[in-house]
Design a protein around this motif. Sequence first.
Motif, PDB file in Angstrom:
ATOM      1  N   PRO A 219       5.735   8.847   0.331  1.00  0.00           N
ATOM      2  CA  PRO A 219       6.611   9.911   0.834  1.00  0.00           C
ATOM      3  C   PRO A 219       7.874   9.399   1.539  1.00  0.00           C
ATOM      4  CG  PRO A 219       4.657   9.732   2.205  1.00  0.00           C
ATOM      5  CD  PRO A 219       4.432   8.845   1.009  1.00  0.00           C
ATOM      6  N   VAL A 220       7.788   8.254   2.205  1.00  0.00           N
ATOM      7  CA  VAL A 220       8.978   7.735   2.895  1.00  0.00           C
ATOM      8  C   VAL A 220      10.014   7.303   1.861  1.00  0.00           C
ATOM      9  CG1 VAL A 220       9.854   5.988   4.494  1.00  0.00           C
ATOM     10  CG2 VAL A 220       7.618   7.039   4.904  1.00  0.00           C
ATOM     11  N   THR A 221       9.569   6.559   0.864  1.00  0.00           N
ATOM     12  CA  THR A 221      10.476   6.127  -0.200  1.00  0.00           C
ATOM     13  C   THR A 221      11.092   7.338  -0.892  1.00  0.00           C
ATOM     14  OG1 THR A 221       9.151   4.134  -0.530  1.00  0.00           O
ATOM     15  CG2 THR A 221      10.663   4.746  -2.306  1.00  0.00           C
ATOM     16  N   THR A 222      10.291   8.327  -1.192  1.00  0.00           N
ATOM     17  CA  THR A 222      10.780   9.539  -1.855  1.00  0.00           C
ATOM     18  C   THR A 222      11.854  10.223  -1.010  1.00  0.00           C
ATOM     19  OG1 THR A 222       8.677   9.849  -2.986  1.00  0.00           O
ATOM     20  CG2 THR A 222      10.093  11.796  -2.765  1.00  0.00           C
ATOM     21  N   ASP A 223      11.604  10.356   0.289  1.00  0.00           N
ATOM     22  CA  ASP A 223      12.567  11.034   1.162  1.00  0.00           C
ATOM     23  C   ASP A 223      13.862  10.242   1.327  1.00  0.00           C
ATOM     24  OD1 ASP A 223      10.748  13.084   1.467  1.00  0.00           O
ATOM     25  OD2 ASP A 223      10.243  12.609   3.555  1.00  0.00           O
ATOM     26  N   VAL A 224      13.741   8.929   1.505  1.00  0.00           N
ATOM     27  CA  VAL A 224      14.951   8.133   1.701  1.00  0.00           C
ATOM     28  C   VAL A 224      15.780   8.106   0.415  1.00  0.00           C
ATOM     29  CG1 VAL A 224      14.122   5.778   1.185  1.00  0.00           C
ATOM     30  CG2 VAL A 224      15.839   6.125   2.941  1.00  0.00           C
ATOM     31  N   LEU A 225      15.128   8.070  -0.734  1.00  0.00           N
ATOM     32  CA  LEU A 225      15.867   8.104  -2.003  1.00  0.00           C
ATOM     33  C   LEU A 225      16.524   9.465  -2.230  1.00  0.00           C
ATOM     34  CD1 LEU A 225      13.565   6.031  -4.366  1.00  0.00           C
ATOM     35  CD2 LEU A 225      15.789   5.363  -3.405  1.00  0.00           C
ATOM     36  N   GLU A 226      15.881  10.528  -1.797  1.00  0.00           N
ATOM     37  CA  GLU A 226      16.495  11.853  -1.911  1.00  0.00           C
ATOM     38  C   GLU A 226      17.785  11.910  -1.090  1.00  0.00           C
ATOM     39  OE1 GLU A 226      15.485  16.375  -0.611  1.00  0.00           O
ATOM     40  OE2 GLU A 226      13.868  15.260  -1.586  1.00  0.00           O
ATOM     41  N   THR A 227      17.749  11.358   0.107  1.00  0.00           N
ATOM     42  CA  THR A 227      18.951  11.324   0.947  1.00  0.00           C
ATOM     43  C   THR A 227      20.013  10.445   0.310  1.00  0.00           C
ATOM     44  OG1 THR A 227      17.609  11.673   2.923  1.00  0.00           O
ATOM     45  CG2 THR A 227      19.820  10.767   3.254  1.00  0.00           C
ATOM     46  N   PHE A 228      19.622   9.274  -0.184  1.00  0.00           N
ATOM     47  CA  PHE A 228      20.555   8.378  -0.862  1.00  0.00           C
ATOM     48  C   PHE A 228      21.216   9.087  -2.046  1.00  0.00           C
ATOM     49  CE2 PHE A 228      21.516   5.075  -4.015  1.00  0.00           C
ATOM     50  CZ  PHE A 228      22.322   4.224  -3.256  1.00  0.00           C
ATOM     51  N   ASP A 229      20.401   9.789  -2.840  1.00  0.00           N
ATOM     52  CA  ASP A 229      20.926  10.501  -4.007  1.00  0.00           C
ATOM     53  C   ASP A 229      21.941  11.574  -3.613  1.00  0.00           C
ATOM     54  OD1 ASP A 229      19.265   8.923  -5.580  1.00  0.00           O
ATOM     55  OD2 ASP A 229      17.798  10.526  -5.949  1.00  0.00           O
ATOM     56  N   GLU A 230      21.673  12.285  -2.530  1.00  0.00           N
ATOM     57  CA  GLU A 230      22.606  13.328  -2.072  1.00  0.00           C
ATOM     58  C   GLU A 230      23.944  12.716  -1.674  1.00  0.00           C
ATOM     59  OE1 GLU A 230      20.600  15.516   1.018  1.00  0.00           O
ATOM     60  OE2 GLU A 230      19.116  16.313  -0.376  1.00  0.00           O
ATOM     61  N   VAL A 231      23.911  11.604  -0.962  1.00  0.00           N
ATOM     62  CA  VAL A 231      25.149  10.931  -0.560  1.00  0.00           C
ATOM     63  C   VAL A 231      25.888  10.420  -1.791  1.00  0.00           C
ATOM     64  CG1 VAL A 231      26.067   8.927   0.686  1.00  0.00           C
ATOM     65  CG2 VAL A 231      24.319  10.357   1.754  1.00  0.00           C
ATOM     66  N   ARG A 232      25.178   9.746  -2.692  1.00  0.00           N
ATOM     67  CA  ARG A 232      25.781   9.234  -3.928  1.00  0.00           C
ATOM     68  C   ARG A 232      26.433  10.358  -4.730  1.00  0.00           C
ATOM     69  NH1 ARG A 232      21.386   8.339  -7.830  1.00  0.00           N
ATOM     70  NH2 ARG A 232      21.634  10.590  -7.826  1.00  0.00           N
ATOM     71  N   ASP A 233      25.700  11.459  -4.896  1.00  0.00           N
ATOM     72  CA  ASP A 233      26.223  12.563  -5.700  1.00  0.00           C
ATOM     73  C   ASP A 233      27.486  13.170  -5.091  1.00  0.00           C
ATOM     74  OD1 ASP A 233      24.094  12.091  -7.392  1.00  0.00           O
ATOM     75  OD2 ASP A 233      22.967  13.881  -6.788  1.00  0.00           O
ATOM     76  N   ARG A 234      27.521  13.294  -3.758  1.00  0.00           N
ATOM     77  CA  ARG A 234      28.728  13.814  -3.093  1.00  0.00           C
ATOM     78  C   ARG A 234      29.925  12.900  -3.326  1.00  0.00           C
ATOM     79  NH1 ARG A 234      25.518  14.906   1.619  1.00  0.00           N
ATOM     80  NH2 ARG A 234      26.452  13.089   2.582  1.00  0.00           N
ATOM     81  N   ILE A 235      29.701  11.599  -3.174  1.00  0.00           N
ATOM     82  CA  ILE A 235      30.808  10.657  -3.348  1.00  0.00           C
ATOM     83  C   ILE A 235      31.299  10.668  -4.792  1.00  0.00           C
ATOM     84  CG2 ILE A 235      31.438   8.206  -3.351  1.00  0.00           C
ATOM     85  CD1 ILE A 235      29.501   7.899  -0.947  1.00  0.00           C
ATOM     86  N   LEU A 236      30.384  10.570  -5.740  1.00  0.00           N
ATOM     87  CA  LEU A 236      30.809  10.543  -7.143  1.00  0.00           C
ATOM     88  C   LEU A 236      31.492  11.852  -7.541  1.00  0.00           C
ATOM     89  CD1 LEU A 236      27.859   8.573  -8.792  1.00  0.00           C
ATOM     90  CD2 LEU A 236      30.146   7.729  -8.150  1.00  0.00           C
ATOM     91  N   ALA A 237      31.048  12.974  -6.994  1.00  0.00           N
ATOM     92  CA  ALA A 237      31.713  14.249  -7.285  1.00  0.00           C
ATOM     93  C   ALA A 237      33.141  14.249  -6.742  1.00  0.00           C
ATOM     94  CB  ALA A 237      30.917  15.411  -6.697  1.00  0.00           C
TER      95      ALA A 237
ATOM     96  N   THR B  57      27.755   4.255   3.024  1.00  0.00           N
ATOM     97  CA  THR B  57      28.271   5.016   1.886  1.00  0.00           C
ATOM     98  C   THR B  57      28.709   6.412   2.312  1.00  0.00           C
ATOM     99  OG1 THR B  57      26.043   5.671   1.211  1.00  0.00           O
ATOM    100  CG2 THR B  57      26.960   3.726   0.167  1.00  0.00           C
ATOM    101  N   ALA B  58      27.978   7.029   3.221  1.00  0.00           N
ATOM    102  CA  ALA B  58      28.352   8.386   3.663  1.00  0.00           C
ATOM    103  C   ALA B  58      29.657   8.370   4.443  1.00  0.00           C
ATOM    104  CB  ALA B  58      27.238   8.995   4.509  1.00  0.00           C
ATOM    105  N   HIS B  59      29.797   7.451   5.386  1.00  0.00           N
ATOM    106  CA  HIS B  59      31.018   7.520   6.185  1.00  0.00           C
ATOM    107  C   HIS B  59      32.236   7.044   5.412  1.00  0.00           C
ATOM    108  CE1 HIS B  59      30.869   3.305   7.965  1.00  0.00           C
ATOM    109  NE2 HIS B  59      32.160   3.516   8.010  1.00  0.00           N
ATOM    110  N   HIS B  60      32.109   6.028   4.568  1.00  0.00           N
ATOM    111  CA  HIS B  60      33.261   5.623   3.761  1.00  0.00           C
ATOM    112  C   HIS B  60      33.541   6.639   2.655  1.00  0.00           C
ATOM    113  CE1 HIS B  60      34.175   1.955   5.802  1.00  0.00           C
ATOM    114  NE2 HIS B  60      32.920   1.547   5.702  1.00  0.00           N
ATOM    115  N   GLY B  61      32.500   7.276   2.147  1.00  0.00           N
ATOM    116  CA  GLY B  61      32.710   8.349   1.176  1.00  0.00           C
ATOM    117  C   GLY B  61      33.470   9.514   1.790  1.00  0.00           C
TER     118      GLY B  61
END
Length: 186
Positions: free
Chosen positions: A7-25, A161-165
Amino acid sequence: MSERHNPVTTDVLETFDEVRDRILARLEGLSDAEYLWEPVPDCLSVRVGADGSARADDRPRGGTGLAPFSTIAWRMWHIGSDCLRGYGRFFGETPAPGTDPQVWPATAAEATAVLADDFARFRSQVASLGDDRLLAPMGPLGGPYGHESHLLLTTHAIDETAHHGGEIALLRDLRAHGLGAHAPTR
């Protein structure tokens, strides 16, 4: 990896994915002019040298004053090469001989594609750990950070990634709204 057992890996990857998706968008439609725009003099950027290769400017060392301003290109390099790809060493990845971490694409489209690859590589490295290894100290791979966990490394990468994004998005907004095009009125 089963989500139920990690569950920890799943949650941290979900957060990572949200940040990545915002930046790439926010990078969709980025032009080369925006990518290399220097809103103030002496920005850190990505520049093509005499040999034809593009390289990110080095950070000044030992400065105590105001930090240099950086372009979208430099900030993308920092997220992709300096942070995400650079952290590969904490997963046992070794760069190919002769690889220069300062080399980065000179065009917005190519840089966006390389950044997306860097996001995918880092995500895969984190996903491969599972909760037990994510939460344990990195050990010898971590060098001076060996006592810290991959979870701490991953949350640091998310923060970077979030703050530089966010800075990249703001630069795009400022340019789109004509920063420097006219003096403000009072």
